[in-house]
Scaffold this active site. Structure first.
Site, short mmCIF file in Angstrom:
data_model
loop_
_atom_site.label_atom_id
_atom_site.label_comp_id
_atom_site.label_asym_id
_atom_site.label_seq_id
_atom_site.Cartn_x
_atom_site.Cartn_y
_atom_site.Cartn_z
N SER A 36 -0.16 3.24 -1.32
CA SER A 36 -1.18 2.94 -2.33
C SER A 36 -1.17 3.93 -3.48
CB SER A 36 -2.56 2.91 -1.68
OG SER A 36 -2.86 4.17 -1.11
N HIS A 74 3.37 -2.34 -2.92
CA HIS A 74 1.99 -2.07 -2.52
C HIS A 74 1.25 -3.38 -2.30
CE1 HIS A 74 -2.27 -0.40 -3.59
NE2 HIS A 74 -2.09 -0.52 -2.29
N GLU A 106 1.96 -4.87 -5.93
CA GLU A 106 2.54 -4.03 -6.98
C GLU A 106 3.95 -3.60 -6.58
OE1 GLU A 106 -1.24 -1.74 -8.93
OE2 GLU A 106 -0.64 -1.07 -6.94
N ASN A 132 -5.36 0.37 -8.25
CA ASN A 132 -6.23 1.42 -7.71
C ASN A 132 -6.56 2.48 -8.75
OD1 ASN A 132 -6.73 0.44 -5.17
ND2 ASN A 132 -5.07 1.56 -4.18
#
Length: 798
Positions: free
Chosen positions: A123, A146, A158, A197
């Site tokens: 992440s 991800h 991702e 994120n």
């Protein structure tokens, strides 16, 4: 470029993410080997075996059908590393520890096939640093991947390259993840926490800061920052609880350690309330307490001042809720100018979002497109921050943000970049245009990727400002009424799109479908029933029939019901193939429409079932007739002397309990999809595949099935079912009205009062359906259920 063949995948790490990634792979029939450490006691594969068993119990279910857990091959690093040589893709998904990952890479490197792609599911760790532990020959085939949690349901993936990753490798992986796994891919730069994120967690931190500044409670903030704001219904603090407060803190720590030069660095400080909860072990939903705590049936919320849990449920002021319903430009202006603290808070967090994204666009993402899609797909926003800014009036909003920066109201004193005010973005009125989306790093608008896989998406998800064509205005229109559009994209296949709310089937829709069949038969290869959203059809429109019922009672409904049944048979016996392109809800009449088509092409996330008993009715548009016919067909296929009743039981139970399949795989298990039907991973490829199926069937010399009689279970079948139902009623498991409804369903699927094995027609069974359906409309208990559903949207049990 040749297609990247993924014949087998290895997932390294059987933790929460690794096991669920493996589950998603087997959902889509990708062979997978799940690795973990050898167990210290018992069987060496014990850790993996336990994880695979655990998949069957998780909610929401990571598996389309629980039995598919058996398709995951268990392995451990001590005995089975040689199996990696069979794999075309290796996904490492162990804990977020750089040292552990690097150590594992050294172990696996000698066993990786010379063509295989190796990807780390992380992440936020640096993909470039991870690559340094790999041999030179693997580095060109290594990248970051991800998945968002839970992997089956979250659309965003991702992909992150390194300076040594071959561009073709990322292209191959993007194609597989898009078409094979059904995901929306965002390419991220190798910066801390990547795109979603980075922007999403920064936004949550900013929201917490502004909430404290304005003195708003967590439940009020969640109401303000949920659906009312066009974001995920869980809002901010409840989202943190669902994600896990320790997980959120880990992401924040990555930002604290790696972004010390960031002009927003001060906002990454762990809030005292978050640190306090983590210290107490209150990590959110997984521990039963976080910002919220369930006490009995009540949801309590944390009081930040006292640290105690108190009654929750605060809602936004009505005046603020009304502001949020206004068009974007009016909405933003009203929030900014209001003296209401809730409105001021909302302006503050929106301004903070615009400010943050503009300042970081040049480093975080290739274009503004990646940020907006990341927030849509990873954080459940209906619009990305740049889209909203552009829709609200780029120049005016930019001036307001700049004014707040100058006045010291923002979370950072960093100025907005020059490109916001002058040049192509300012001239265009925003970052998205028909030419592409703005790349701050390259100072130009960049078009979408031209990878071949995206040619399968006739109407990919669009961003505001791109000038995309609305699917319901595209192509050549052939017919249209108030609730259905008939059109074609290629002059070969007709498309029928239901436009009514929830695509409910009314007499108007029925009329449109019949017209679509007529047009298709007149000179096209076939017909696809498809609509560009998450509903195929939620069933029949009961409200549309209410005036008829009020005027003429059940006698007035019977002719309308027969028209609907006749339409289903017209579709089934059309001279050209009719294909249902299913996505999302296919309930009641929607399910009946689908099963009468020549073939179904279903998105993995299709929720299919006959749910009429929830409103005190029985399926009335051929659903029960379908169950009876399929039982006869299956019995004949298995053994000419087979007992039809053995094949009928599951279909009866599914209808009598209103069981809804929670995936296309389960719909196949329940009999609503056949083995010949196609399950499509990516929602945006549904129309392409359905159209291809129509063309293939037409080119193969499609002929409609011949009308034929078939045997039924008869009165003995009815007696057997009613005996079992009586036991359930007498035991208090079902109500008297449930017993009555199930008895009527049994009467239809068994063929009524005839001898077992009697031959009947579809029209005969539909007449039984129609008789019972109309009779129930005048039953007081059914009327209670119908009114309850219309008024509350929830089933009434009586």
């Amino acid at each position: 470029m040749s297609r990247f063949q993924v014949r087998k995948v290895a997932v390294l790490g059987a933790g929460v993410m690794g096991a669920q990634i493996a589950a998603h792979l087997v959902n889509l029939k990708v062979p997978v080997i799940l690795f973990d450490l050898p167990a210290k006691e018992g069987a060496k594969n014990g850790i993996v075996t336990k994880a695979i068993e655990g998949l069957k119990k998780l909610k929401p279910a990571p598996l389309g059908v629980a039995e598919d857990a058996a398709l995951i091959q268990a392995a451990n690093y001590e005995e089975h590393l040689a199996l990696l040589g069979e794999c075309d893709l290796i996904i490492e998904a162990i804990a977020e520890r750089m040292d552990w990952k690097l150590d594992l890479y050294k172990k696996i490197a000698p066993f990786v096939a010379g063509h295989a792609i190796v990807a780390s599911n992380t992440s936020g760790l640096s993909i470039t640093k991870l690559a340094e532990a790999l041999p030179e020959e693997i580095k060109p085939r290594f990248c970051g991947i991800h998945f968002f949690n839970p992997p089956r349901y979250m659309y965003l993936v991702e992909l992150i390259n390194t300076p040594t990753t071959l561009p073709a490798v990322i292209d191959q992986l993007e194609s597989f993840v898009t078409s094979g796994l059904g995901k929306g891919v965002v390419r991220a730069n190798d910066t801390p926490n990547f795109v979603a994120n980075r922007v999403g967690i920064a936004g949550m931190m900013a929201t917490m800061i502004e909430a404290e500044k304005f003195g708003l409670s967590v439940d009020l903030v969640d109401d303000l920052t949920g659906k009312k704001l066009g974001r995920a219904s869980s809002g901010t603090f409840r989202t943190a609880d669902v994600v896990g407060l320790d997980t959120m803190a880990h992401v924040v720590k990555t930002m604290q350690e790696n972004l010390k030069d960031d002009p927003f660095y001060s906002t990454y400080a762990t809030p005292a309330v978050l640190a306090g909860l983590i210290e107490k072990g209150a990590l959110g939903q997984k521990t039963g307490a976080g910002f919220y705590k369930k006490v009995g049936k009540d949801i309590m919320r944390l009081d930040g001042a006292t640290g105690e849990y108190v009654a929750g449920g605060k809602k936004a002021d009505e005046i603020v809720a009304r502001m949020l319903k206004k068009p974007a430009a009016d909405r933003i202006k009203l929030l900014r100018e209001s003296t209401n603290p809730q409105a001021q808070f909302l302006w503050a967090i929106l301004r903070d979002s615009f400010h943050y994204c503009a300042v970081h666009l040049d480093t975080v993402a290739d274009t503004a497109r990646e940020i907006d899609f990341a927030m849509r797909w990873g954080f459940g926003s209906s619009q990305g921050p740049f889209e909203l800014w552009q829709q609200a009036g780029w120049k005016q909003v930019a001036e307001w943000v700049a004014e707040d920066i100058a006045a010291g109201k923002t979370l950072s004193s960093a100025a907005l970049p020059a490109w916001v005010f002058t040049g192509p973005v300012a001239d265009n009125g925003g970052v998205h245009s028909a030419a592409g989306s703005w790349s701050a790093a390259e100072s130009k608008f960049k078009p979408r990727t031209e990878l071949t896989v995206y040619q399968r998406q006739a109407f990919p998800e669009a961003l505001f400002g791109e000038g995309s064509v609305d699917a319901l205005k595209a192509g050549t229109e052939l017919f249209k009424n108030e609730e259905l559009r008939v059109w074609t994209l290629d002059n070969e296949v007709v498309i029928a799109s239901i436009t009514a709310k929830l695509h409910l089937i009314s007499p108007t829709v029925t009329e449109g479908l019949l017209k679509a069949v007529e047009i298709a038969e007149a000179g096209y290869k076939g017909l696809v029933i498809w609509s560009p959203d998450d509903v195929f059809s939620a069933g029949a429109n009961l409200e549309a029939l209410m005036p008829v019922f009020m005027k003429s009672g059940a006698k007035g409904i019977a002719p309308e019901e027969k028209k609907l049944q006749d339409a289903m048979l017209r579709i089934r016996y059309a001279s050209v193939p009719v294909v249902a392109a299913m996505r999302g809800l296919a309930l009641g009449g929607g399910c009946e429409l689908a099963v009468h088509c020549a073939r179904r092409v279903a998105h993995m996330e299709s929720y299919v079932g006959l749910v009429e008993v929830g409103v005190g009715l029985i399926p009335g548009a051929g659903g029960l007739t379908y169950i009876a016919r399929r039982a006869a067909e299956m019995a004949a296929a298995g053994n000419a002397n087979a007992d039809i009743f053995a094949f009928l039981k599951d279909g009866f139970t599914t209808a009598a309990t209103a069981k809804v399949a929670t995936s296309a795989l389960e719909a196949r298990k329940n009999g609503f999809l056949l083995d010949s039907d196609v399950i499509v991973p990516n929602k945006d490829e549904l129309l392409h595949v359905a159209t291809a199926q129509v063309k293939a069937m037409a080119e193969s010399g499609y002929r409609a099935p011949l009308r034929a009689l078939f045997p039924v279970a008869g009165r003995s079948g009815i007696a057997t079912i009613k005996g079992q139902l009586a036991n359930m009623r007498d035991g208090g498991f079902i109500s008297a009205h449930d017993f009555y409804l199930a008895s009527l369903i049994a009467d239809v699927v068994c063929g009524g009062a005839v001898e077992a094995g009697s031959l009947v027609s579809e029209e005969y069974l539909m007449s039984l359906e129609r008789k019972h359906f109309c009779g129930l409309l005048e039953h007081p208990k059914t009327q209670e259920r119908i009114m309850g559903m219309l008024q509350t949207g929830k089933p009434v049990r009586n």
